[in-house]
Motif scaffolding. Structure first.
Motif, PDB file in Angstrom:
ATOM      1  N   UNK A 276      -7.453  19.788   2.766  1.00  0.00           N
ATOM      2  CA  UNK A 276      -7.411  18.332   2.597  1.00  0.00           C
ATOM      3  C   UNK A 276      -6.231  18.034   1.682  1.00  0.00           C
ATOM      4  N   UNK A 277      -5.320  17.185   2.134  1.00  0.00           N
ATOM      5  CA  UNK A 277      -4.083  16.954   1.408  1.00  0.00           C
ATOM      6  C   UNK A 277      -3.900  15.471   1.110  1.00  0.00           C
TER       7      UNK A 277
ATOM      8  N   UNK B 113      -5.939  12.570   3.044  1.00  0.00           N
ATOM      9  CA  UNK B 113      -6.642  11.535   2.292  1.00  0.00           C
ATOM     10  C   UNK B 113      -5.572  10.625   1.698  1.00  0.00           C
ATOM     11  N   UNK B 114      -5.327   9.450   2.310  1.00  0.00           N
ATOM     12  CA  UNK B 114      -4.232   8.583   1.831  1.00  0.00           C
ATOM     13  C   UNK B 114      -4.519   7.916   0.502  1.00  0.00           C
ATOM     14  N   UNK B 115      -5.699   8.117  -0.044  1.00  0.00           N
ATOM     15  CA  UNK B 115      -6.001   7.595  -1.384  1.00  0.00           C
ATOM     16  C   UNK B 115      -5.441   8.497  -2.461  1.00  0.00           C
ATOM     17  N   UNK B 116      -4.970   9.691  -2.032  1.00  0.00           N
ATOM     18  CA  UNK B 116      -4.383  10.664  -2.946  1.00  0.00           C
ATOM     19  C   UNK B 116      -2.881  10.754  -2.666  1.00  0.00           C
ATOM     20  N   UNK B 117      -2.092  10.937  -3.702  1.00  0.00           N
ATOM     21  CA  UNK B 117      -0.656  11.165  -3.525  1.00  0.00           C
ATOM     22  C   UNK B 117      -0.400  12.663  -3.390  1.00  0.00           C
TER      23      UNK B 117
ATOM     24  N   UNK C 189       0.839  -1.194   0.000  1.00  0.00           N
ATOM     25  CA  UNK C 189       0.000   0.000   0.000  1.00  0.00           C
ATOM     26  C   UNK C 189       0.878   1.250   0.000  1.00  0.00           C
ATOM     27  N   UNK C 190       0.303   2.380  -0.427  1.00  0.00           N
ATOM     28  CA  UNK C 190       0.975   3.665  -0.363  1.00  0.00           C
ATOM     29  C   UNK C 190       0.795   4.245   1.040  1.00  0.00           C
ATOM     30  N   UNK C 191       1.827   4.903   1.541  1.00  0.00           N
ATOM     31  CA  UNK C 191       1.734   5.483   2.881  1.00  0.00           C
ATOM     32  C   UNK C 191       2.763   6.585   3.050  1.00  0.00           C
ATOM     33  N   UNK C 192       2.462   7.502   3.970  1.00  0.00           N
ATOM     34  CA  UNK C 192       3.460   8.438   4.486  1.00  0.00           C
ATOM     35  C   UNK C 192       3.935   7.852   5.806  1.00  0.00           C
ATOM     36  N   UNK C 193       5.235   7.603   5.932  1.00  0.00           N
ATOM     37  CA  UNK C 193       5.744   6.896   7.097  1.00  0.00           C
ATOM     38  C   UNK C 193       6.953   7.622   7.695  1.00  0.00           C
ATOM     39  N   UNK C 194       7.195   7.328   8.965  1.00  0.00           N
ATOM     40  CA  UNK C 194       8.381   7.827   9.663  1.00  0.00           C
ATOM     41  C   UNK C 194       9.525   6.834   9.487  1.00  0.00           C
TER      42      UNK C 194
END
Length: 344
Positions: free
Chosen positions: A315-316, A340-344, A1-6
């Protein structure tokens, strides 16, 4: 899955493994997730937060900072499936939110602050089926995602055990302080004083139910208040977490006052015990929320009893997370930016 992660003290965006639900766990597709000041704390002081949790007990003791983790604990998502042997209390396709805690399949962790329980900055999450609550059909994702921070404020308000004779003071009008004001208003407590350095935050505080707002650079909020017939606060909620503020409150409040510490402070705090004793002060410590607070928060947002519209900013997508977190320290930033994690 796509994610923003630390990872290594930075926010990165990329592919991470899809979570697989175990018994009692719910696989959801994340729709929205709010940015929280706790996420900023991890950018700046993650190692200290983990170290303190391991030494003194805390929710981050199981987090391995040498491995990536996906934050985000203010979320709403769509139920996709359950792990084998689960009760399956809410049907797939329904939207849910929950207390950000996982206790199923041998886990005991805060969702978004554990390597095996990814949070809402990713496309998919695992939730605990014992805690999920269905989001009403008429409630949009953005407002539903504010359920958790509002619930924290409601818990803090309740923790102070306010009574009809109290004059309540809320110091700091971020999300938690505003939630405290809303909680006090729900309980019929008044008058309510709100203190914040930022005029926009003070204006939002009035909208949440504050009767008097004070810029502490112009007037001490702890002394007699002219608009209230020179009455002063008997119950003070510290919702800032700045070192030295608790000491200042102790030195400034009147006899018999109660203080609720809700602000997250990672530095040692020096207290003048002599002053607190002679004033017969009570200091209470608040942290997190309980299921009853989540239920009340979701219900109050859905039926319009508490209007959180003024909390919401932009909303980002995932690539906007790092910049939005960096901007959160600016009081001019929205109280809540929604990812919104469905958006890049």
């Amino acid at each position: 899955m796509k994610a923003a992660y630390y990872l290594a003290g930075r926010i990165e965006v990329g592919d991470v493994p899809d979570p697989v639900p175990g018994k009692g766990q719910v696989l959801v597709r994340t729709h929205s997730c709010g940015l929280c000041a706790s996420d900023v704390h991890f950018l700046r002081s993650g190692e200290k937060m983990v170290k303190l949790s391991r030494e003194f007990g805390g929710p981050y003791a199981g987090l391995d900072l040498d491995k990536l983790f996906v934050p985000g604990h203010e979320y709403v998502g769509e139920v996709l499936d359950y792990g084998p042997g689960s009760r399956r209390p809410i049907a797939p396709g329904r939207r849910v939110t929950s207390v950000p805690v996982m206790r199923q399949s041998g886990a005991h962790c805060v969702i978004g602050y554990h390597n095996d329980c990814p949070g809402g900055f990713g496309e998919y999450m695992l939730l605990d089926e014992d805690f999920i609550m269905e989001v009403p059909a008429g409630l949009d994702d953005a407002r539903a995602a504010v359920t958790e921070p509002l619930a924290v404020g409601l818990e803090h308000a309740r923790r102070g055990a306010p009574t009809a004779g109290d004059v309540a003071l809320v110091v700091g009008c971020g999300a938690i302080g505003l939630g405290v004001i809303a909680g006090l208003k729900l309980m019929g407590i008044g008058p309510i004083i709100a203190a914040d350095l930022n005029s926009d935050r003070r204006a939002v505080a009035v909208g949440m139910g504050a009767d008097v707002v004070i810029d502490p650079r112009e007037l001490s909020p702890f002394g007699p208040v002219h608009q209230l017939g020179m009455r002063r606060a008997t119950l003070v909620y510290e919702c800032v977490g700045v070192p030295g503020l608790l000491k200042q409150i102790i030195g400034s409040v009147g006899f018999g006052a109660r203080i609720v510490m809700g602000g997250y402070c990672l530095e040692p705090e020096e207290l003048l015990v002599f002053s607190a004793q002679n004033k017969r002060l009570t200091i209470l410590f608040a942290c997190g929320e309980e299921q009853q607070d989540m239920e009340l928060a979701l219900r109050s947002i859905a039926d319009g009893t508490i209007d959180v519209t003024a909390w919401l900013g932009g909303r980002i997508g995932l690539r906007g997370v790092a910049d939005a977190l960096a901007a959160m320290s600016n009081p001019a930033s929205p109280i809540r930016t929604i990812v919104d994690p469905r958006r890049m």
